[in-house]
Design a protein around this motif. Structure first.
Motif, PDB file in Angstrom:
ATOM      1  N   VAL B  51       0.855  -1.199   0.000  1.00  0.00           N
ATOM      2  CA  VAL B  51       0.000   0.000   0.000  1.00  0.00           C
ATOM      3  C   VAL B  51       0.890   1.248   0.000  1.00  0.00           C
ATOM      4  O   VAL B  51       0.637   2.215  -0.735  1.00  0.00           O
ATOM      5  CB  VAL B  51      -0.940   0.015   1.230  1.00  0.00           C
ATOM      6  CG1 VAL B  51      -1.759   1.302   1.262  1.00  0.00           C
ATOM      7  CG2 VAL B  51      -1.857  -1.210   1.221  1.00  0.00           C
ATOM      8  N   GLY B  52       1.953   1.209   0.796  1.00  0.00           N
ATOM      9  CA  GLY B  52       2.912   2.323   0.809  1.00  0.00           C
ATOM     10  C   GLY B  52       3.501   2.536  -0.579  1.00  0.00           C
ATOM     11  O   GLY B  52       3.649   3.672  -1.039  1.00  0.00           O
ATOM     12  N   GLY B  53       3.809   1.441  -1.268  1.00  0.00           N
ATOM     13  CA  GLY B  53       4.351   1.530  -2.625  1.00  0.00           C
ATOM     14  C   GLY B  53       3.356   2.152  -3.582  1.00  0.00           C
ATOM     15  O   GLY B  53       3.716   2.991  -4.409  1.00  0.00           O
ATOM     16  N   ALA B  54       2.089   1.769  -3.437  1.00  0.00           N
ATOM     17  CA  ALA B  54       1.042   2.321  -4.318  1.00  0.00           C
ATOM     18  C   ALA B  54       0.864   3.817  -4.057  1.00  0.00           C
ATOM     19  O   ALA B  54       0.687   4.599  -4.997  1.00  0.00           O
ATOM     20  CB  ALA B  54      -0.267   1.569  -4.098  1.00  0.00           C
ATOM     21  N   LEU B  55       0.928   4.222  -2.798  1.00  0.00           N
ATOM     22  CA  LEU B  55       0.799   5.653  -2.472  1.00  0.00           C
ATOM     23  C   LEU B  55       1.980   6.444  -3.036  1.00  0.00           C
ATOM     24  O   LEU B  55       1.821   7.557  -3.525  1.00  0.00           O
ATOM     25  CB  LEU B  55       0.714   5.851  -0.957  1.00  0.00           C
ATOM     26  CG  LEU B  55      -0.588   5.404  -0.287  1.00  0.00           C
ATOM     27  CD1 LEU B  55      -0.439   5.408   1.234  1.00  0.00           C
ATOM     28  CD2 LEU B  55      -1.757   6.302  -0.690  1.00  0.00           C
ATOM     29  N   LEU B  56       3.168   5.840  -2.962  1.00  0.00           N
ATOM     30  CA  LEU B  56       4.360   6.513  -3.490  1.00  0.00           C
ATOM     31  C   LEU B  56       4.252   6.703  -5.007  1.00  0.00           C
ATOM     32  O   LEU B  56       4.632   7.746  -5.533  1.00  0.00           O
ATOM     33  CB  LEU B  56       5.609   5.691  -3.148  1.00  0.00           C
ATOM     34  CG  LEU B  56       6.957   6.231  -3.635  1.00  0.00           C
ATOM     35  CD1 LEU B  56       7.271   7.585  -2.987  1.00  0.00           C
ATOM     36  CD2 LEU B  56       8.084   5.253  -3.341  1.00  0.00           C
ATOM     37  N   GLU B  57       3.722   5.696  -5.704  1.00  0.00           N
ATOM     38  CA  GLU B  57       3.541   5.805  -7.156  1.00  0.00           C
ATOM     39  C   GLU B  57       2.569   6.927  -7.510  1.00  0.00           C
ATOM     40  O   GLU B  57       2.736   7.598  -8.515  1.00  0.00           O
ATOM     41  CB  GLU B  57       2.961   4.501  -7.714  1.00  0.00           C
ATOM     42  CG  GLU B  57       3.957   3.473  -8.201  1.00  0.00           C
ATOM     43  CD  GLU B  57       4.918   3.957  -9.282  1.00  0.00           C
ATOM     44  OE1 GLU B  57       4.613   4.912 -10.013  1.00  0.00           O
ATOM     45  OE2 GLU B  57       5.995   3.359  -9.376  1.00  0.00           O
ATOM     46  N   ASP B  58       1.546   7.098  -6.698  1.00  0.00           N
ATOM     47  CA  ASP B  58       0.426   7.963  -7.063  1.00  0.00           C
ATOM     48  C   ASP B  58       0.564   9.405  -6.621  1.00  0.00           C
ATOM     49  O   ASP B  58      -0.235  10.247  -6.999  1.00  0.00           O
ATOM     50  CB  ASP B  58      -0.871   7.402  -6.464  1.00  0.00           C
ATOM     51  CG  ASP B  58      -1.453   6.310  -7.343  1.00  0.00           C
ATOM     52  OD1 ASP B  58      -0.957   6.159  -8.469  1.00  0.00           O
ATOM     53  OD2 ASP B  58      -2.380   5.612  -6.901  1.00  0.00           O
ATOM     54  N   ILE B  59       1.552   9.690  -5.800  1.00  0.00           N
ATOM     55  CA  ILE B  59       1.627  11.031  -5.212  1.00  0.00           C
ATOM     56  C   ILE B  59       2.038  12.053  -6.274  1.00  0.00           C
ATOM     57  O   ILE B  59       2.844  11.750  -7.152  1.00  0.00           O
ATOM     58  CB  ILE B  59       2.626  11.010  -4.024  1.00  0.00           C
ATOM     59  CG1 ILE B  59       2.370  12.171  -3.083  1.00  0.00           C
ATOM     60  CG2 ILE B  59       4.071  10.994  -4.500  1.00  0.00           C
ATOM     61  CD1 ILE B  59       3.027  11.997  -1.737  1.00  0.00           C
ATOM     62  N   PRO B  60       1.426  13.243  -6.255  1.00  0.00           N
ATOM     63  CA  PRO B  60       1.864  14.284  -7.198  1.00  0.00           C
ATOM     64  C   PRO B  60       3.330  14.640  -6.923  1.00  0.00           C
ATOM     65  O   PRO B  60       3.729  14.783  -5.769  1.00  0.00           O
ATOM     66  CB  PRO B  60       0.953  15.471  -6.877  1.00  0.00           C
ATOM     67  CG  PRO B  60      -0.195  14.896  -6.108  1.00  0.00           C
ATOM     68  CD  PRO B  60       0.329  13.686  -5.392  1.00  0.00           C
ATOM     69  N   LYS B  61       4.103  14.789  -7.998  1.00  0.00           N
ATOM     70  CA  LYS B  61       5.549  14.961  -7.851  1.00  0.00           C
ATOM     71  C   LYS B  61       5.911  16.312  -7.243  1.00  0.00           C
ATOM     72  O   LYS B  61       5.239  17.311  -7.473  1.00  0.00           O
ATOM     73  CB  LYS B  61       6.222  14.855  -9.225  1.00  0.00           C
ATOM     74  CG  LYS B  61       6.051  13.503  -9.864  1.00  0.00           C
ATOM     75  CD  LYS B  61       6.974  13.335 -11.046  1.00  0.00           C
ATOM     76  CE  LYS B  61       6.373  13.822 -12.338  1.00  0.00           C
ATOM     77  NZ  LYS B  61       7.271  13.584 -13.490  1.00  0.00           N
TER      78      LYS B  61
END
Lengths: 211, 218
Positions: B51-61
């Motif tokens: 889930v942490g990985g998915a949040l990291l992928e999705d966060i605005p840069k």
């Protein structure tokens, strides 16, 4: 205790063939239409230690890592510093990346989280004992693809969650120490990931008992 | 490597806070120690890391410094050669590796202090508000009857104890919250050793233990 030598950082040219250092490295799945490109990139970097590959990973992950740290409360300066440290660790620890257990984003998340606890929260991070899995046969491309699919599915589900539910999840990952008593996560397909890992652990226990 | 059939696991909310990195150190020590013995929770934790990985992928840069890549490469080149990779595998004692790191060894290294009736404890240094301690309860002896203001996680390392809730053996974790008032009693046979973390002082019901509380530090 088992030890595996860590390669020294070295600069290779782009396009270096995947080095099979000890004949035990995993292969990048050939028919990898569904393979997450960043997991693929990290597998390639793991084998080649190629600076151009690293630059690709950096361009993708560094801005996200920094945003993640800032969202968790770090100042821009501290987040920049910690991002660079985390990405340096990605290079140094790439050897330990096991694509049959986690996607690139998940593996990098765990590095960032640990840096954050260490550098920003100034606490120790007790970690569970390591299991010697992944030290036997290299993962098959099928195993790697399963992880990639699960991760993609998880992202999709996260995107589709109602705002209130997503906020609760974000609170758990970006929140601060005073709010750790959060509700359990619901609405995410965590069962499939958990079952796969559980199965892998059972296999590992079986192998270890045999030897 | 040890394999246990555990009955009492960590609640998902605690595992989530550990995965998210927001759990105080003392509780994290219990989580790491339990997960070392529990495949079920290890697998659950892997799913929460995802889930942490998915949040990291999705966060605005966010914008990184212009020379961030060069600065990172300089860090990599300047870093001392990495030591050979070491697996932290199970210690020869009843203490899994994360706990052994706090004690700097097995039970023989613990500096116990008597707290009365044969019960002994040792506080483990942890940052933050929550505290971690090792408890030694002689076989057949009872811990003072107590309730909790906050959260208490108690993990059995040796022997077993029973209370109003259930029986807890090696690897099991009992979760104490404000509504739990219990009197853990160590089973006959082996002395019971537990790792416990609390985020608020325990409330003892009987007068004597209550008076003694500041002295115990529990």
């Amino acid at each position: 205790m088992t030890t595996v030598g860590t390669p020294k950082p070295s600069l290779h040219l782009a396009g270096t063939v995947l080095a099979m250092r000890d004949g035990k490295n995993s292969v990048v799945p050939e028919t990898s239409k569904n393979l997450d490109p960043w997991t693929k990139c990290l597998i390639e970097f793991k084998h080649s230690q190629d600076a151009e590959k690293f630059a690709e990973l950096f361009a993708h992950f560094a801005p996200r890592v920094k945003a993640f740290l800032m969202k968790s409360g770090a100042s821009a300066t501290l987040a920049e510093e910690t991002t660079q440290e985390a990405l340096a660790t990605v290079w140094q620890k790439a050897e330990m990346f096991d694509p049959a257990r986690a996607s690139a984003s998940t593996w990098i998340f765990t590095i960032v989280r640990n840096k954050q606890i260490d550098a920003i929260r100034k606490q120790r991070r007790p970690e569970p004992e390591d299991l010697p899995w992944g030290s036997e046969a290299p993962p098959s491309s099928e195993e790697i693809l399963v992880v990639s699919d699960e991760q993609a599915n998880l992202r999709r589900c996260l995107d589709e969650l109602p705002d209130s539910q997503r906020q609760m999840i974000e609170q758990a990952y970006f929140g601060d120490l005073s709010h750790y008593e959060i509700a359990e996560l619901t609405g995410l397909p965590l069962g499939t990931i958990k079952s796969r890992i559980r199965l892998g652990l059972e296999r590992l226990r079986y192998e270890l008992k045999k030897n | 490597m040890e394999e246990l059939s555990l009955k009492h696991h960590l609640p998902d909310a605690i595992l989530t806070a550990y995965a998210g990195g927001t759990l105080p150190e003392a509780f994290s020590l219990v989580v790491a120690t339990h997960v070392s013995l529990c495949d079920e929770c290890r697998a659950a934790l892997a799913s929460l890391d995802a889930v942490g990985g998915a949040l990291l992928e999705d966060i605005p840069k966010a914008d990184v410094d212009e020379n961030a890549l060069a600065a990172t490469m300089a860090r990599i080149m300047a870093a001392p050669p990495q030591p050979p990779r070491t697996f932290r595998t199970q210690a020869a004692s009843i203490f899994p590796a994360p706990l052994a790191e706090y004690v700097k060894g097995g039970p023989e290294k613990v500096r116990w202090r008597g707290v009365g009736a044969g019960v002994k404890q040792a506080i483990l240094p942890c940052a933050g508000d929550a505290t971690a301690r090792l408890l030694y309860i002689p076989a057949g002896a009872a811990m003072p009857d107590h309730s909790h203001r906050g959260l208490e996680l108690t993990m059995v390392l040796q022997g077993a104890f029973s209370d109003e809730v259930d029986r807890f053996a090696r690897g099991d974790v009992e979760v104490g919250t404000e509504d739990l008032s219990h009197t853990p009693v160590a089973e006959a046979g082996e002395d019971c050793i537990c790792l416990a973390a609390t985020d608020a002082p325990l409330k003892f019901k009987r007068l004597l233990p209550r008076l003694a509380q500041p002295f115990f530090g529990i």
